[in-house]
Scaffold this motif. Structure first.
Motif, PDB file in Angstrom:
ATOM      1  N   GLY A   9       0.643  -1.176  -0.293  1.00 29.85           N
ATOM      2  CA  GLY A   9       0.016  -0.165   0.016  1.00 29.85           C
ATOM      3  C   GLY A   9       0.748   1.153  -0.159  1.00 29.85           C
ATOM      4  N   LYS A  10       2.199   1.065  -0.116  1.00 25.51           N
ATOM      5  CA  LYS A  10       2.911   2.158  -0.454  1.00 25.51           C
ATOM      6  C   LYS A  10       2.441   3.532  -1.221  1.00 25.51           C
ATOM      7  CE  LYS A  10       6.718   1.376  -2.462  1.00 25.51           C
ATOM      8  NZ  LYS A  10       6.409   2.193  -3.646  1.00 25.51           N
ATOM      9  N   SER A  11       2.421   2.968  -2.414  1.00 22.42           N
ATOM     10  CA  SER A  11       2.101   3.777  -3.674  1.00 22.42           C
ATOM     11  C   SER A  11       0.724   4.275  -3.344  1.00 22.42           C
ATOM     12  CB  SER A  11       2.339   3.173  -4.880  1.00 22.42           C
ATOM     13  OG  SER A  11       3.444   2.979  -5.052  1.00 22.42           O
ATOM     14  N   THR A  12      -0.364   3.714  -2.961  1.00 26.88           N
ATOM     15  CA  THR A  12      -1.684   4.093  -2.662  1.00 26.88           C
ATOM     16  C   THR A  12      -1.660   5.285  -1.678  1.00 26.88           C
ATOM     17  OG1 THR A  12      -2.448   1.887  -3.123  1.00 26.88           O
ATOM     18  CG2 THR A  12      -3.825   3.314  -2.376  1.00 26.88           C
ATOM     19  N   LEU A  13      -0.877   5.022  -0.448  1.00 28.39           N
ATOM     20  CA  LEU A  13      -0.784   5.936   0.405  1.00 28.39           C
ATOM     21  C   LEU A  13      -0.021   7.199  -0.135  1.00 28.39           C
ATOM     22  CD1 LEU A  13      -0.992   6.794   3.529  1.00 28.39           C
ATOM     23  CD2 LEU A  13       0.965   5.746   3.787  1.00 28.39           C
ATOM     24  N   CYS A  14       1.002   7.028  -0.659  1.00 28.90           N
ATOM     25  CA  CYS A  14       1.928   8.226  -1.403  1.00 28.90           C
ATOM     26  C   CYS A  14       0.932   9.143  -2.162  1.00 28.90           C
ATOM     27  CB  CYS A  14       3.057   7.649  -2.388  1.00 28.90           C
ATOM     28  SG  CYS A  14       4.029   8.909  -3.197  1.00 28.90           S
TER      29      CYS A  14
ATOM     30  N   LEU B 156       5.050  15.436  -3.570  1.00 36.35           N
ATOM     31  CA  LEU B 156       5.985  14.349  -4.083  1.00 36.35           C
ATOM     32  C   LEU B 156       7.481  14.464  -4.342  1.00 36.35           C
ATOM     33  CD1 LEU B 156       5.726  11.225  -5.003  1.00 36.35           C
ATOM     34  CD2 LEU B 156       5.178  12.389  -7.174  1.00 36.35           C
ATOM     35  N   LEU B 157       8.238  13.878  -3.616  1.00 33.12           N
ATOM     36  CA  LEU B 157       9.701  13.928  -3.939  1.00 33.12           C
ATOM     37  C   LEU B 157      10.140  12.608  -4.797  1.00 33.12           C
ATOM     38  CD1 LEU B 157      11.541  14.685  -0.859  1.00 33.12           C
ATOM     39  CD2 LEU B 157      10.508  16.188  -2.429  1.00 33.12           C
ATOM     40  N   SER B 158       9.399  11.186  -4.427  1.00 35.65           N
ATOM     41  CA  SER B 158       9.329  10.148  -5.629  1.00 35.65           C
ATOM     42  C   SER B 158       8.484   9.139  -5.117  1.00 35.65           C
ATOM     43  CB  SER B 158      10.934   9.517  -5.248  1.00 35.65           C
ATOM     44  OG  SER B 158      11.054   8.351  -6.222  1.00 35.65           O
ATOM     45  N   ASP B 159       8.146   8.454  -5.982  1.00 30.10           N
ATOM     46  CA  ASP B 159       6.964   7.209  -5.553  1.00 30.10           C
ATOM     47  C   ASP B 159       7.756   5.840  -5.556  1.00 30.10           C
ATOM     48  OD1 ASP B 159       5.068   5.233  -5.630  1.00 30.10           O
ATOM     49  OD2 ASP B 159       5.277   4.995  -7.755  1.00 30.10           O
TER      50      ASP B 159
END
Length: 305
Positions: free
Chosen positions: A139-144, A154-157
């Motif tokens: 769920g890292k990218s979803t939260l990001c 955003l610094l990086s996905d």
């Protein structure tokens, strides 16, 4: 001049010729492709990025071309070429745009050893960065994506670029990769966000990319300082739970999430030590994006007290 300000004829001529040179964070990419879906993806997601002169030096050359021979007509394929070699196996031509995105990740992770490279999303608020390392499916990218849609920069996905000198984080700021159920979740959560076409049947399932807000692309040269290391994990119907994590264990896990920690040796160890030393470290379980964002906003409020 940005890509959105560049005439379509020049874009097409560049992509089909010597290459379209885009400045993306600290890197210049020369992109060559004769595949329409690559053109369409760039025009959807990269309109706010700077276009450089074709004669400019490019850090990386990314060529996404159609397969040769009979593959140009039957079961057409897309091929990634880098310095005359093909690091990946060909993919179906429908996967050409995500192939370009994956190729760009590969270029950086394999070559940009002027940074300590961590496999992590990174977002920033008030100059303080939260590093979100986690395995695929956590769920890292979803939260990001949710944080970015609610005012975090955003610094990086995919990749944290850590300075070997002072542990500051250089923004990369490329589109956010989403897959499978996360696509509909973020579409509903951020209805004004812009997405590339959904690509089906990839090795990761369905994938798309979310455009970075223009206001954030305009700040792509601004570094941030690490302040939190948060290991997220999505758990259905779970209230947000932030649990302190030891710095020693966090450093070990970050090392395992690095692309080049071993390559850098002592320099990598020192840089990672500086990140952990200056950060509060946590495990984080969440099941609701609004509640998760409220908790992250609370971390910022606490840091200002």
């Amino acid at each position: 001049m940005t890509l959105g300000e560049t005439p379509a004829a020049i874009i097409n001529e560049s992509l089909n010729g010597k290459g379209l040179v885009l400045r993306i964070g600290p890197f210049a990419f020369r992109i060559i492709s004769d595949i329409p879906s690559v053109h369409a993806g760039l025009l959807t997601l990269y309109t706010d990025y700077q276009v450089l002169e074709s004669e400019c030096f490019a850090d990386f050359g990314v060529c996404i071309a159609e397969g040769a021979g009979w593959r140009r007509w039957f079961r057409r394929q897309a091929v990634f070429r880098f310095d005359g070699v093909e690091p990946f196996l060909p993919l179906p031509i429908a996967h050409a745009f995500p192939l370009m995105e994956w190729a760009m990740n590969w270029c950086i992770s394999s070559n940009a050893h002027q940074y300590l490279l961590l496999h992590a999303a990174v977002v920033e608020r008030n100059g303080c960065a939260a590093i979100l390392p986690a395995p695929s499916g956590s769920g890292k990218s979803t939260l990001c994506a949710a944080l970015v849609s609610r005012g975090w920069r955003l610094l990086s996905d995919e990749m944290a670029l850590i300075s070997l000198e002072d542990a500051s984080i250089t923004p990369l700021g490329r589109p956010i990769s989403l897959k499978n159920q996360s696509i509909e979740i973020i579409r509903d959560f951020a209805p004004d966000a812009v997405f590339s076409a959904v690509t089906k049947d990839t090795a990761k399932g369905r994938v798309t990319h979310m455009k970075v807000p223009r206001s954030q692309v305009m700040r792509i040269a601004e570094p941030a300082r690490p302040r939190w290391v948060v290991f997220p994990r999505y758990v259905a119907n779970c209230p947000p739970v932030l649990s302190p994590r030891s710095k020693a264990d966090s450093m070990l896990e970050l090392g395992r999430n690095s692309f080049n920690y071993v390559v850098l040796g002592k320099a990598g160890f020192d840089a990672l030590s500086n990140v952990v030393r200056s950060s509060d470290c946590f495990d984080f379980k969440y099941g609701n994006l609004s509640e998760a964002i409220a908790l992250f906003d609370g971390l910022v409020d606490q840091s200002l007290q």
